[in-house]
Design a protein around this motif. Structure first.
Motif, PDB file in Angstrom:
ATOM      1  N   GLY A  39      50.174  49.174  19.209  1.00 52.03           N
ATOM      2  CA  GLY A  39      51.365  49.360  20.022  1.00 52.03           C
ATOM      3  C   GLY A  39      51.140  48.933  21.459  1.00 52.03           C
ATOM      4  O   GLY A  39      50.043  48.558  21.870  1.00 52.03           O
ATOM      5  N   GLN A  40      52.194  48.987  22.251  1.00 54.61           N
ATOM      6  CA  GLN A  40      52.121  48.533  23.629  1.00 54.61           C
ATOM      7  C   GLN A  40      51.459  49.574  24.527  1.00 54.61           C
ATOM      8  O   GLN A  40      51.556  50.780  24.290  1.00 54.61           O
ATOM      9  CB  GLN A  40      53.530  48.220  24.152  1.00 54.61           C
ATOM     10  N   LYS A  41      50.767  49.075  25.558  1.00 49.90           N
ATOM     11  CA  LYS A  41      50.123  49.919  26.558  1.00 49.90           C
ATOM     12  C   LYS A  41      50.617  49.493  27.931  1.00 49.90           C
ATOM     13  O   LYS A  41      50.441  48.333  28.328  1.00 49.90           O
ATOM     14  CB  LYS A  41      48.600  49.791  26.491  1.00 49.90           C
ATOM     15  N   ASN A  42      51.218  50.421  28.642  1.00 46.78           N
ATOM     16  CA  ASN A  42      51.720  50.148  29.985  1.00 46.78           C
ATOM     17  C   ASN A  42      50.621  50.400  31.009  1.00 46.78           C
ATOM     18  O   ASN A  42      49.864  51.380  30.905  1.00 46.78           O
ATOM     19  CB  ASN A  42      52.945  51.000  30.289  1.00 46.78           C
ATOM     20  N   ILE A  43      50.546  49.514  32.004  1.00 45.44           N
ATOM     21  CA  ILE A  43      49.444  49.534  32.963  1.00 45.44           C
ATOM     22  C   ILE A  43      50.003  49.440  34.376  1.00 45.44           C
ATOM     23  O   ILE A  43      50.913  48.649  34.645  1.00 45.44           O
ATOM     24  CB  ILE A  43      48.461  48.370  32.713  1.00 45.44           C
ATOM     25  N   THR A  44      49.469  50.253  35.281  1.00 43.01           N
ATOM     26  CA  THR A  44      49.686  50.114  36.717  1.00 43.01           C
ATOM     27  C   THR A  44      48.428  49.515  37.319  1.00 43.01           C
ATOM     28  O   THR A  44      47.337  50.064  37.147  1.00 43.01           O
ATOM     29  CB  THR A  44      49.989  51.472  37.371  1.00 43.01           C
ATOM     30  N   VAL A  45      48.552  48.399  38.014  1.00 46.41           N
ATOM     31  CA  VAL A  45      47.387  47.620  38.409  1.00 46.41           C
ATOM     32  C   VAL A  45      47.313  47.480  39.923  1.00 46.41           C
ATOM     33  O   VAL A  45      48.341  47.380  40.615  1.00 46.41           O
ATOM     34  CB  VAL A  45      47.428  46.216  37.739  1.00 46.41           C
ATOM     35  N   PHE A  46      46.069  47.523  40.436  1.00 47.47           N
ATOM     36  CA  PHE A  46      45.762  47.248  41.833  1.00 47.47           C
ATOM     37  C   PHE A  46      44.673  46.183  41.877  1.00 47.47           C
ATOM     38  O   PHE A  46      43.757  46.201  41.045  1.00 47.47           O
ATOM     39  CB  PHE A  46      45.280  48.502  42.573  1.00 47.47           C
ATOM     40  N   VAL A  47      44.766  45.282  42.839  1.00 53.47           N
ATOM     41  CA  VAL A  47      43.777  44.224  43.031  1.00 53.47           C
ATOM     42  C   VAL A  47      43.056  44.472  44.345  1.00 53.47           C
ATOM     43  O   VAL A  47      43.693  44.540  45.406  1.00 53.47           O
ATOM     44  CB  VAL A  47      44.429  42.827  43.026  1.00 53.47           C
ATOM     45  N   ILE A  48      41.739  44.632  44.270  1.00 56.48           N
ATOM     46  CA  ILE A  48      40.912  44.864  45.456  1.00 56.48           C
ATOM     47  C   ILE A  48      40.107  43.600  45.719  1.00 56.48           C
ATOM     48  O   ILE A  48      39.343  43.153  44.860  1.00 56.48           O
ATOM     49  CB  ILE A  48      39.974  46.069  45.250  1.00 56.48           C
ATOM     50  N   TYR A  49      40.288  43.018  46.906  1.00 56.80           N
ATOM     51  CA  TYR A  49      39.574  41.795  47.241  1.00 56.80           C
ATOM     52  C   TYR A  49      38.950  41.937  48.627  1.00 56.80           C
ATOM     53  O   TYR A  49      39.252  42.859  49.383  1.00 56.80           O
ATOM     54  CB  TYR A  49      40.504  40.579  47.172  1.00 56.80           C
ATOM     55  N   GLU A  50      38.084  40.992  48.954  1.00 61.33           N
ATOM     56  CA  GLU A  50      37.290  41.090  50.172  1.00 61.33           C
ATOM     57  C   GLU A  50      38.123  40.741  51.396  1.00 61.33           C
ATOM     58  O   GLU A  50      38.864  39.745  51.399  1.00 61.33           O
ATOM     59  CB  GLU A  50      36.073  40.167  50.095  1.00 61.33           C
ATOM     60  N   GLN A  51      37.973  41.565  52.412  1.00 59.65           N
ATOM     61  CA  GLN A  51      38.645  41.321  53.680  1.00 59.65           C
ATOM     62  C   GLN A  51      37.763  40.458  54.570  1.00 59.65           C
ATOM     63  O   GLN A  51      36.536  40.566  54.547  1.00 59.65           O
ATOM     64  CB  GLN A  51      38.962  42.647  54.378  1.00 59.65           C
ATOM     65  N   SER A  52      38.376  39.597  55.361  1.00 56.14           N
ATOM     66  CA  SER A  52      37.625  38.701  56.235  1.00 56.14           C
ATOM     67  C   SER A  52      36.875  39.502  57.294  1.00 56.14           C
ATOM     68  O   SER A  52      37.392  40.482  57.849  1.00 56.14           O
ATOM     69  CB  SER A  52      38.573  37.700  56.908  1.00 56.14           C
ATOM     70  N   LEU A  53      35.639  39.073  57.570  1.00 54.67           N
ATOM     71  CA  LEU A  53      34.816  39.758  58.561  1.00 54.67           C
ATOM     72  C   LEU A  53      35.113  39.299  59.980  1.00 54.67           C
ATOM     73  O   LEU A  53      34.778  39.993  60.935  1.00 54.67           O
ATOM     74  CB  LEU A  53      33.330  39.541  58.245  1.00 54.67           C
ATOM     75  N   VAL A 132      44.564  50.488  36.381  1.00 56.37           N
ATOM     76  CA  VAL A 132      43.517  49.484  36.312  1.00 56.37           C
ATOM     77  C   VAL A 132      43.306  48.913  37.702  1.00 56.37           C
ATOM     78  O   VAL A 132      44.273  48.601  38.414  1.00 56.37           O
ATOM     79  CB  VAL A 132      43.874  48.363  35.316  1.00 56.37           C
ATOM     80  N   PHE A 133      42.037  48.783  38.099  1.00 59.49           N
ATOM     81  CA  PHE A 133      41.667  48.174  39.367  1.00 59.49           C
ATOM     82  C   PHE A 133      40.918  46.875  39.081  1.00 59.49           C
ATOM     83  O   PHE A 133      39.851  46.896  38.448  1.00 59.49           O
ATOM     84  CB  PHE A 133      40.789  49.116  40.195  1.00 59.49           C
ATOM     85  N   PHE A 134      41.473  45.762  39.531  1.00 56.60           N
ATOM     86  CA  PHE A 134      40.803  44.470  39.459  1.00 56.60           C
ATOM     87  C   PHE A 134      40.014  44.274  40.751  1.00 56.60           C
ATOM     88  O   PHE A 134      40.609  44.186  41.833  1.00 56.60           O
ATOM     89  CB  PHE A 134      41.799  43.326  39.271  1.00 56.60           C
ATOM     90  N   VAL A 135      38.702  44.221  40.644  1.00 57.30           N
ATOM     91  CA  VAL A 135      37.846  43.998  41.814  1.00 57.30           C
ATOM     92  C   VAL A 135      37.470  42.517  41.825  1.00 57.30           C
ATOM     93  O   VAL A 135      36.762  42.041  40.935  1.00 57.30           O
ATOM     94  CB  VAL A 135      36.582  44.883  41.764  1.00 57.30           C
ATOM     95  N   ILE A 136      37.951  41.791  42.826  1.00 53.81           N
ATOM     96  CA  ILE A 136      37.693  40.362  42.941  1.00 53.81           C
ATOM     97  C   ILE A 136      36.327  40.182  43.603  1.00 53.81           C
ATOM     98  O   ILE A 136      36.142  40.517  44.777  1.00 53.81           O
ATOM     99  CB  ILE A 136      38.791  39.660  43.750  1.00 53.81           C
ATOM    100  N   VAL A 137      35.370  39.680  42.843  1.00 55.17           N
ATOM    101  CA  VAL A 137      33.987  39.553  43.314  1.00 55.17           C
ATOM    102  C   VAL A 137      33.774  38.146  43.851  1.00 55.17           C
ATOM    103  O   VAL A 137      33.959  37.165  43.121  1.00 55.17           O
ATOM    104  CB  VAL A 137      32.993  39.842  42.185  1.00 55.17           C
ATOM    105  N   PRO A 138      33.396  37.995  45.133  1.00 58.28           N
ATOM    106  CA  PRO A 138      33.097  36.659  45.664  1.00 58.28           C
ATOM    107  C   PRO A 138      31.873  36.045  44.981  1.00 58.28           C
ATOM    108  O   PRO A 138      31.024  36.754  44.430  1.00 58.28           O
ATOM    109  CB  PRO A 138      32.842  36.909  47.149  1.00 58.28           C
ATOM    110  N   LEU A 139      31.811  34.743  45.036  1.00 51.99           N
ATOM    111  CA  LEU A 139      30.733  34.035  44.360  1.00 51.99           C
ATOM    112  C   LEU A 139      29.344  34.398  44.887  1.00 51.99           C
ATOM    113  O   LEU A 139      28.410  34.544  44.094  1.00 51.99           O
ATOM    114  CB  LEU A 139      30.964  32.516  44.470  1.00 51.99           C
ATOM    115  N   PRO A 140      29.122  34.579  46.210  1.00 47.68           N
ATOM    116  CA  PRO A 140      27.770  34.946  46.675  1.00 47.68           C
ATOM    117  C   PRO A 140      27.283  36.297  46.149  1.00 47.68           C
ATOM    118  O   PRO A 140      26.077  36.553  46.127  1.00 47.68           O
ATOM    119  CB  PRO A 140      27.922  34.961  48.206  1.00 47.68           C
TER     120      PRO A 140
END
Length: 572
Positions: A39-53, A132-140
């Motif tokens: 069956g279907q699963k409903n999701i609330t999503v947040f995207v966490i990404y790196e802030q510029s230094l 769900v939290f999507f953590v965007i990981v930088p390449l380094p």
């Protein structure tokens, strides 16, 4: 030559009904109108990404472009999730989010504090929607030796432990390069892996199940709600298993439908001997689990091997106790098994056979090797079966969509590889001949004899005391391309059953005992092939290993480098 193994059927839903389809049909998920089995699963999503230094104009422009790109990716992901009938995926709302669903943090020592504050301020939905939290990981940061990646992982684990069971959030790490350079249109040829990604997110969302109780007698009683894995599709239950078996067991709480279901457990040891990798999955792929543990310093062989056996067994029983089923537990060691390790398993199996307190179960110990390669000889042209069209019981199996087939019973199958199952008539000692890596073929050249040291000569020597299995079988996968065939050798080392087990493991007559072992190994071999097909359609892999052994091999490769193992100090 025996006939090739038939691919298993996959259980999915269509129009609120559970149907069985061939694995090739999953490629046409949207066109066929297929849906997830659970069956279907409903999701609330947040995207966490790196802030510029930096706060200069150039960095602000780059940050704005990244935010716009990530926002477009999130919108495309939500639309694709709904289009595949997986449910609703909606960006979350928070006062800390300038755009719904997007939040930027600095990936430094303040990440843990900021993440905890952000999660505590969220108005978690009162419904059963998953978070769900999507953590965007930088390449380094995508390196196991990265201190910042370890800090981010530690912050994520602390945040998950601080949440209550009702919320059940989980974090998904996503490489930043997959988003900044991703295709944002479903018709793009570079959008092939979005379906795999979305189904993996769907599979990770747990579904709650509550126990029916009239009232709660104790404050610290049994848990009334448990969360279970419900994947989008599983292996279909064969019609031969749709039967109910009754017995005069003293434990009437056992499931009468899934009796003698196989529970596969695979484990392996890292090359440095510091880590144990384990994975388990049930026969139909309805639930799985993985684990990695640090090994103690080797003091004596007995204590070292007993620690491995006990750790793997506790991991398997923790998974098996989630259902009251008379399991047939199959523990497989991926790679070479030593005599001392076999002795530890034999002692443990003897303890199981004498136990009367646990749920009845049957346990088998296997040694599986995937590096032993055969080169099959080509069959004569007169006896070679056709590779393009196979007709059986009036149904044609076509290999090309351009062929005009008028039969209404036609269906398409994947013939990129053909798998055969062999049973060795007489068992012979388990050997570990050199594979392609040992002789240097994987590097594109053959090492000269002068480059081989004294230690390298050991890989070409036969063990002084090789293991003699009770029975052996082989899965041979021959690709329909000029590439090396893949072979999986399965050796049944020993088996035992606990008191009250109804599975016929030990027979008084030698012929009956041999037939029982043959049936057991046949079931395991066919189950391994079915799980390898499930692994290929779930993760788009080309490995011939079943799901659990493929997970063990993946964990071994993830912790390995060219010159040895990656530094894992700080992980346990």
């Amino acid at each position: 030559m025996p006939p090739p193994l038939s691919p298993p059927l996959i259980s999915v839903s269509k129009s609120e009904a559970i149907i069985h389809v061939v694995p090739a049909a999953l490629r046409f998920w949207e066109k066929l109108g297929l849906g997830p089995k659970g069956g279907q699963k409903n999701i609330t999503v947040f995207v966490i990404y790196e802030q510029s230094l930096n706060d200069n104009e150039t960095e602000q422009h780059a940050q704005s472009w990244r935010s716009e790109r990530i926002g477009s990716w999130l919108k495309h992901t939500c639309d694709s999730y709904k289009a595949r009938a997986l449910g609703e995926m909606c960006p979350g709302k928070s006062k800390l989010c300038q755009i719904d669903g997007l939040i930027s943090f600095r990936f430094d020592m303040s990440f843990k504090k900021n993440l905890t504050t952000f999660i505590s301020s969220l108005p978690f939905p009162s419904s059963e929607d998953a978070v769900v939290f999507f953590v965007i990981v930088p390449l380094p940061l995508m390196n196991l030796s990265s201190q910042m990646l370890r800090h981010v992982s530690s912050a994520v684990n602390k945040a998950m432990n601080s949440c209550s069971e009702v919320q059940q959030p989980f974090f998904q790490f996503v490489p930043e390069s997959n988003i900044l350079h991703a295709a944002l249109h479903s018709s793009s040829p570079y959008d092939n892996y979005s379906g795999l990604f979305l189904r993996s997110v769907y599979d990770r969302v747990l579904v709650p199940s509550e126990r029916a109780m009239s009232r709660k007698f104790f404050t610290y009683g049994q848990v009334e709600k448990q969360y279970f894995e419900v994947p989008a599709f599983t292996l279909a239950r064969p019609y031969t298993e749709n039967k109910i078996s009754y017995s005069g067991s003293t434990d009437p709480g056992l499931d009468v439908l899934d009796r003698h279901t196989l529970l596969h457990v695979g484990y392996g040891i890292s090359a440095c001997g510091r880590w144990i990798f384990a994975s388990c999955i049930d026969q139909r792929g309805e639930a799985h689990n993985t684990g990695v543990w640090s090994l103690q310093q080797r003091t004596t062989n007995i204590a070292y091997d007993l620690y491995i056996v006990n750790r793997v067994w506790d991991f398997a029983m923790h998974f098996a106790n989630r259902a009251r089923v008379e399991w047939r537990i199959v523990v497989a060691k991926l790679g070479k098994m030593s005599i001392a390790e076999l002795d530890a398993w034999n002692a443990h199996l003897y303890t199981i056979s004498q136990s009367t307190t646990q749920v009845p179960l049957h346990v088998s110990v296997l040694n599986v090797q995937s590096s032993t390669l055969w080169t099959p000889s080509p069959l004569p042209s007169s006896t070679h079966p056709p590779l393009t069209t196979v007709t059986a019981k009036g149904s044609s199996r076509s290999a090309s969509s351009s062929m005009n087939v008028s039969s209404k019973n036609s269906f398409f199958v994947d013939i990129t590889a053909t798998t055969y199952g062999f049973r060795r008539k007489d068992p012979f000692p388990v050997s570990s001949p050199p594979d392609l890596d040992d002789i240097g073929l994987s590097s594109g050249f053959v090492r000269p004899p002068s480059a081989l040291t004294t230690e390298d000569d050991d890989i070409f020597m036969v063990d002084e005391s090789p293991l003699l299995p009770l029975s052996s079988s082989t899965l041979l996968c021959i690709p329909n391309a000029p590439v090396q065939p893949r072979m999986l050798s399965i050796h049944l080392i020993n088996c035992a059953k606990s008191a009250g087990c109804t599975y016929p493991a030990n027979a008084s007559d030698a012929a009956e005992a041999s037939e029982s072992l043959h049936n057991l190994l046949r079931d395991v071999t066919h189950s391994y092939y079915s799980l390898s097909v499930l692994s290929s359609v779930r993760w788009n892999t080309t490995s011939s290993l079943p799901f659990h052994l493929g997970a063990v091999e993946t964990m071994q490769k993830a912790l390995s480098t060219r010159n040895g193992l990656a530094s894992m100090d700080g992980y346990s």
